[in-house]
Design a protein around this motif. Sequence first.
Motif, PDB file in Angstrom:
ATOM      1  N   HIS A  77       0.882  -1.241  -0.186  1.00 64.35           N
ATOM      2  CA  HIS A  77       0.004   0.099   0.008  1.00 64.35           C
ATOM      3  C   HIS A  77       0.990   1.428  -0.074  1.00 64.35           C
ATOM      4  N   GLN A  80       0.274   3.994   2.737  1.00 65.73           N
ATOM      5  CA  GLN A  80       0.517   3.587   4.104  1.00 65.73           C
ATOM      6  C   GLN A  80       2.065   3.959   4.480  1.00 65.73           C
ATOM      7  N   LEU A  91      -5.384  -6.278  13.013  1.00 70.15           N
ATOM      8  CA  LEU A  91      -6.146  -5.619  11.832  1.00 70.15           C
ATOM      9  C   LEU A  91      -7.161  -4.597  11.799  1.00 70.15           C
ATOM     10  N   TRP A  94      -6.335  -1.623  13.986  1.00 73.93           N
ATOM     11  CA  TRP A  94      -5.308  -1.117  13.179  1.00 73.93           C
ATOM     12  C   TRP A  94      -5.776   0.006  12.067  1.00 73.93           C
ATOM     13  N   LEU A  95      -6.781  -0.753  11.234  1.00 74.22           N
ATOM     14  CA  LEU A  95      -7.468   0.110  10.166  1.00 74.22           C
ATOM     15  C   LEU A  95      -7.828   1.340  10.460  1.00 74.22           C
ATOM     16  N   ARG A 202     -11.144  -3.153  -1.787  1.00 72.75           N
ATOM     17  CA  ARG A 202     -10.223  -3.415  -0.385  1.00 72.75           C
ATOM     18  C   ARG A 202     -10.244  -4.660   0.277  1.00 72.75           C
ATOM     19  N   PHE A 203     -11.673  -5.009   0.933  1.00 73.82           N
ATOM     20  CA  PHE A 203     -11.800  -6.429   1.121  1.00 73.82           C
ATOM     21  C   PHE A 203     -13.393  -6.640   1.219  1.00 73.82           C
ATOM     22  N   HIS A 230      -7.706  -8.102  -0.392  1.00 70.45           N
ATOM     23  CA  HIS A 230      -7.295  -9.016   0.729  1.00 70.45           C
ATOM     24  C   HIS A 230      -8.216 -10.181   1.094  1.00 70.45           C
ATOM     25  N   GLU A 233      -7.351 -12.884   6.292  1.00 69.51           N
ATOM     26  CA  GLU A 233      -6.054 -12.271   6.904  1.00 69.51           C
ATOM     27  C   GLU A 233      -5.946 -12.556   8.510  1.00 69.51           C
ATOM     28  N   HIS A 269      -2.583 -12.497   1.658  1.00 73.99           N
ATOM     29  CA  HIS A 269      -2.633 -13.064   3.050  1.00 73.99           C
ATOM     30  C   HIS A 269      -3.003 -14.524   3.074  1.00 73.99           C
ATOM     31  N   SER A 294       3.837  -8.546   7.778  1.00 76.16           N
ATOM     32  CA  SER A 294       2.514  -8.145   8.077  1.00 76.16           C
ATOM     33  C   SER A 294       1.995  -9.031   8.990  1.00 76.16           C
ATOM     34  N   LEU A 298       1.133  -7.681  12.829  1.00 70.33           N
ATOM     35  CA  LEU A 298      -0.529  -7.459  13.105  1.00 70.33           C
ATOM     36  C   LEU A 298      -1.055  -8.771  13.741  1.00 70.33           C
ATOM     37  N   ASP A 320       3.412  -5.814   2.010  1.00 72.61           N
ATOM     38  CA  ASP A 320       2.116  -5.159   2.742  1.00 72.61           C
ATOM     39  C   ASP A 320       2.372  -4.143   3.879  1.00 72.61           C
TER      40      ASP A 320
HETATM   41  N1  GUN Z   1      -7.506  -5.335   4.994  1.00 72.25           N
HETATM   42  C1  GUN Z   1      -8.340  -4.550   4.382  1.00 72.25           C
HETATM   43  N2  GUN Z   1      -7.632  -3.496   4.506  1.00 72.25           N
HETATM   44  C2  GUN Z   1      -6.240  -3.807   4.684  1.00 72.25           C
HETATM   45  C3  GUN Z   1      -5.120  -2.939   4.917  1.00 72.25           C
HETATM   46  O1  GUN Z   1      -4.689  -1.810   4.371  1.00 72.25           O
HETATM   47  N3  GUN Z   1      -3.858  -3.701   5.340  1.00 72.25           N
HETATM   48  C4  GUN Z   1      -4.018  -4.994   5.663  1.00 72.25           C
HETATM   49  N4  GUN Z   1      -2.861  -5.486   6.045  1.00 72.25           N
HETATM   50  N5  GUN Z   1      -5.147  -5.712   5.496  1.00 72.25           N
HETATM   51  C5  GUN Z   1      -6.246  -5.074   5.077  1.00 72.25           C
END
Ligand code: GUN
Length: 429
Positions: A77, A80, A91, A94-95, A202-203, A230, A233, A269, A294, A298, A320
Amino acid sequence: MRQAFRASILHCLADPGEASDPAAYEFFEDGLLIVRDGTVATVGPAEPLRHGLSEDVLLTELPDKLIVPGFVDCHVHFPQLDIIASYGEQLLDWLYRYAYPIEARFADADYAREVASVFVDELLNNGTTTALVFGTVHPHSADAIFEAADARNMRLIAGKVLMDSNCPDALRDDPISAYEDSKTLIERWHGRGRLGYAITPRFALTSSREQLSAAGKLAREYPDVWIHTHLAENREEVKEIARRFPDSRSYLGVYDEFGLLRERAVFAHCLHMDDEDRSCMARKGGAAAFCPTSNLFLGSGLFDLAAIRAAGIRCGLGTDVGGGTSLSLLKTASEAYKVLHLQDHALPPMRALYLATLGAAEALYLDERIGNFLPGKEADFVVLDPGGSRLTARRVAAAETIEESLFALLTLADDRHVAATYVNGNQLK
Ligand code: GUN
Ligand code: ZN
């Protein structure tokens, strides 16, 4: 324009596997890499190749250096960069605490351009010549990273993030704008120079069903565009997916139902999956990005490389960043070794090199262009310097084989040991 580089040269021809198959790589202790107009003409032993060089070839002698293919980062990313190494969360927290606030700053296009430029220079500083890159939700974030890569003629794939649910309002798009903005960016950038576009939901937690459908529609309309997201994860994330998509067989099943599992789809992941998921991913040509720094940082889990490869899934390393802690694929490979060691699996250094080069190129369906030094491939390569630090100089001097030297470098080296990075035959570090 013709150039020749004389050094030790190492590249992979296939996956050396856990047994480190010697037929899967080539090593020339005194080697010569001949480059014509930015592509590989020949690689082999310096004797006798150098005697056939014509006068107009520019010869660079690199004694005591090791040339390997440019590193390929399968998941990173760029926005980031400035929150790498942020303390304390797993995760989902953290987001919210780190990733979303920094990504909101990318509403400012000048900031996006500045970070993109620093980011690609940091890739090159670490020997990374190709990456699959997340932007932010802002379309101009994709413009910024493509402009930075194009200015350096780097092979790079990126996309604007799609996210319209379960996220801060400032980072929300919607199904229609996500579709239209992605389409505009595909038309603008995909296939321009060495660039490629990735549809980037994103996911599954941050996209509505409507948005996942729009992403699937794009994926059908542009079959040679990449998909980047993603998958599986974090355990809380996986539980949340099961709550939101109760009718889907699994997390991967959600992407599959919306047409987002196909060739050129890369999933970061892939930790919490079962055998049925893995065989489905292999059958449909999806790829896994193994992001060990990562996953450790995380607290996400341990990647099962043996199961992924046994299923026949393409796989490469990803840094990551900013969940990952380094842009260096050397450091990433070293953490991959430890992750597999914890699970009683081996990661011989030749296989680690494969995961950072040819394996990653295969994961991105770019192995006809990059990943090793077969004639006709693009001349992206790294000059590693075992003398980059006093400790590595001593350790490598004491090594008896290339395997031992390479393992020491993977374990101990960083950007100080990247003496030069070449992109399409041009030295950019
Ligand atoms: N899953 C959704 N967004 C992210 C991200 O920005 N980083 C990571 N590691 N996992 C995610
Ligand atoms: Zn990521």
